[in-house]
Write a protein that holds these residues in place. Sequence first.
Motif: not given
Lengths: 223, 868
Positions: A89, A93, A95, A97-99, A102, A105-107, A109-110, A136, A152, B6, B9, B13-14, B16-17, B294, B297, B301
């Motif tokens: 994008f 975009q 997230i 709050t994630l490093t 991370e 990793q999201v897709p 893990e999904l 971050y 990602r 998932f 986790r 993670r969410e 945390r912040a 978020t 997004m 994803l």
Amino acid sequence: MLECEAIGHDYSSAGRTLTVLKDITFRIEDGGYLAIVGPSGSGKTTLLGLLAGLDRPTRGRVLLEGDDLGRLAEDDRARLRRSKVGFVFQSFQLIPTLTARENVQVPLELAGTDRAAPVAQELLDRVGLGARSHHYPSQLSGGEQQRVALARAFSTRPRILFADEPTGNLDAATGATVVELMESLNAEFGTTLVLVTHDLDLAARARRNIRLADGAIVFDSAA
Amino acid sequence: MTSTGFVLRMAWREARAARRRLALLTASVMAGVGALVAVNSFTDNLTVSVAEQAQALLGADLAISGRKPVTEVKVAQRLVDSLRSTGGDSVAVASSVNFAAMAYMPTSGGARLVQVRSVEAGWPFYGTIETSPAGMWGRIQDGAAIVDPSLLAAIGAQVGDTMALGEGRFPIVATVINVPGDVGLQMALGARVFVSTDALPGTGLLGFGARVQHETFLRLPGTIDPQAVAASAGPVLRAERMRVRTVADDRDNLTDGLTRLGNYLGLVALAALLLGGLGVASAVHVFIRQKLDTIAMLRCLGATSGQVFAIHLVQALAMGLLGSVLGALLGVGLQQVMPIVLEGFLPVGVRVVPSAKAILLGIGLGVWTAGVYALLPLLGIRDVSPLATLRRDADPPPRRRDPARIAAALALAASVVTLASIQVGSWWQGAWFAAAIGGALLVLWLASIAVIRAARRWTPASWSYVWRQGLANLHRPANQTVTVVVALGFGAFLLTTLFTAQYNLLREFRIDGAGEGRPNLLLFDIQSDQRELVSGTIRGEGITPSPFTPIVPMRLSEVNGQRVRQILERGTTTVPDSVESEGGERDGSLWAFRREYRSTYRSDGATVEQVTSGRWFVPGATGSGRTADEPVEISMESGLAEELGVGLDALITWDVQGVPVFSRVTSLREVNWAQFEPNFFVIFAPGALNGAPQTWVTLARASNPAARGRVQRVLAERAANVTTVDLGDVQRALEAVIDRIVLAIRFMALFSLITGAVVLIGAIATSRWQRIREGTLLRTLGATRWQVLRIISVEYAALGLASALVATVLASAGGWALARQVFKSNFVLPVVPMILLALGLVALTTIVGLWNSFDVLERPPLEVLRAE
């Protein structure tokens, strides 16, 4: 393969119906590289949303690898995106709050990948951010954020990647780096690339251009 | 499984912040859970303590009580004899006599109504009675007295002085610290004085008209089951108007009463938790709003809406769990305070131990509340479109008649009813409580909507900019009017309702009030030949006594042809429900058949009575009462008629000192028992009782406490059998008890206010960023900090005022309902205190609001604009 057959799209706003896309038909072969260009309000972003299955067209059909996106329920489209589609994008975009890692990793893990963390780390190494995987988004520059977004987008080896103004928020040099990276990944994984942009220089790098005006195709380089 | 992994986790993670934002959710449930755990844990402690000390409560295995001593009732004496012969030496018997009398200090001249309890050597068989100095209990058998410390203070005496009870003289050797089984309420009617039963005849106080309660305590060997004895001997003794009690009876009665008190306190705590639920809902709402990007997004994803929903539900539950655990810890701490709050009101020493059951229940309720309140705002997640990653305005409108939302709303309503029912132990009361809470919330919500509309429509254009802008904040987008008015108003409503109820309850008892002219001195047990003396003594102080009212003691002998002896023996009446429903409060069932009636006769009705059906006596139309054909007319209190299961024209035969008197009910009356006037269950038409043995009662009003003291003193000396009650003392004692309970309830209600403040802070946090931005823009455009400060003050003062107004109106309705329906008393609005409470709320809201908005004034405009 991505096909759209006579798609049209309407928005209703304040009781009035606004037609933003009219009778769009084209097809992209696997591994293709398409740029959709056009002025603001021409319907580029709406078209991208429909192609990616983020919304359903009011008329016509969008077929991704033979699946009619308009006939799938929202959660089924989500599963399809999970396995076949990647996104980049203009505003990255990520997230917040994630490093960085991370986020990559999201897709994975999904999709239920076991080795999400090492795979994500590998991809970050590839985009040159291996050392910054624990940062971050707010600690990264715009170019760095877009590279994380690229990592990602390619993490699940999608069949097709949609990019919405991927260089819009970047300076020329950084933008160029990001585009090169995107193209090399496209070449390496055989991913189809669809990007929406104002930037005619960027569009010129694509193998095919489609120009929109007032919601209709006014030019298709493949036609 | 991967999906669960998932979700967990991502939730971690969410969170945390977002710890600070979620902390609000945690704080919302904390106070409520804390209050619940404190109350329930304490109630558990009480129940355990009562069970542990049960034998000491009675001090024996079995007790037989009645108006007559066991030795005068054959069946009772036979029972004691047979137990003695079965149990041999291990059976011990001690008799006790209880009555009210005037204690008089010849040295200081002080006199006071006391409750004399005489005991024989040996009692208590179990447990000990603590005295100060210690170990003096046995000395009463040597002719000494041990008294409540309050008596010494009241009559100006000290340990070592000699006290007079009628003709008897008793050296006071100690004060009593703790008597198992006695509760604070009992002391309202006079301090306790313990003497030896053997010393009683020497006082000369047990003559005619004295209301004496005899009790015989038995210690039984393990081979005899007291419960079995009570079950088999009960009916026979009941027919003789005697009661038999066991340790289990005392324990159960006490446990029931204490559990009920605990349940009601718990309900107030539950209200705090439910209010906290609103805080949860608003915290989640804000949280989700900040997370829209978020969420979009994640959807983009490829996360399903179920997964995204689960991530946030897990977060809400986890934060609810954290808040509940912290709340439980808080509760355990608060629990230590509960015995102090209820000091002197508890019949047993309480060992304060955290109750695992209460802690688990509290945590469970906290998590459940967090979950169920979070559900509705969380369902909004499903409406977030992945398209929002591309365009901000992509969200579809929320679905109408969404089954999931309807189910969530139903689950919420059902939860409130269930939680309240569990807490109070009755579905019906739980539903009422839930309905009342729901009604109050609905009114507050409607009021907040009205405030928004009013601010939009009726803010005069001629007002200054500061005022218009401040009031416009009430209705602009993302305003906080609904949250603040509902949350703050609810807390204030609870507190104010309790205040009005307490105010009205205490007002009913107020006797010393200036200009009210109510009597404050009650004199009874006056013999016919003492009337002159009493009247003269009172007049000697320049006070006019009210006319003397005769009192004739009597018992029921037949009701509509049914012999009362048989009813008592059978243990049931023909009236199925009425007796049982009141049973817990009125000394078991059949109290109305068993009791001794102290009736009067007169031709006119008293001021506090109202004939509800039938007619008052017609002179000359009433019979002599000597035969069944010539019944005397009587007027009966309607509650009693209900207990006895009789109505107008019922025929009742009385046993007046052995002489039968026949009567017919010709009117039913409502009596306001809360008034300190001689009230009677039964009033006879004049004539039939004129010659019966009778004592007299009179009232007087002496504004000067010294004059009251002199009257008490003179009469204690010269007419020792006359009982003088300083109603001012009774009132103060009652007030002390009511104050204790009210303090406990208020203590609990305080948690609602604390929760309300948390919700208020949460509501302010909702729009904090927007506020900072607007304040900054205003300052960039040239507004001074002082102007911005005033705009914020106007907004919060208006919010506080609206909350206070609605809370006050609701609390007036609530206080009225409590006073009229529950306490059956008149209702007066405490106008000045309520205005002060309302102003306090306005001040609190404004201060919290300003305190939270301080950033608006502190941040340099450039910093904020750059962050845009």
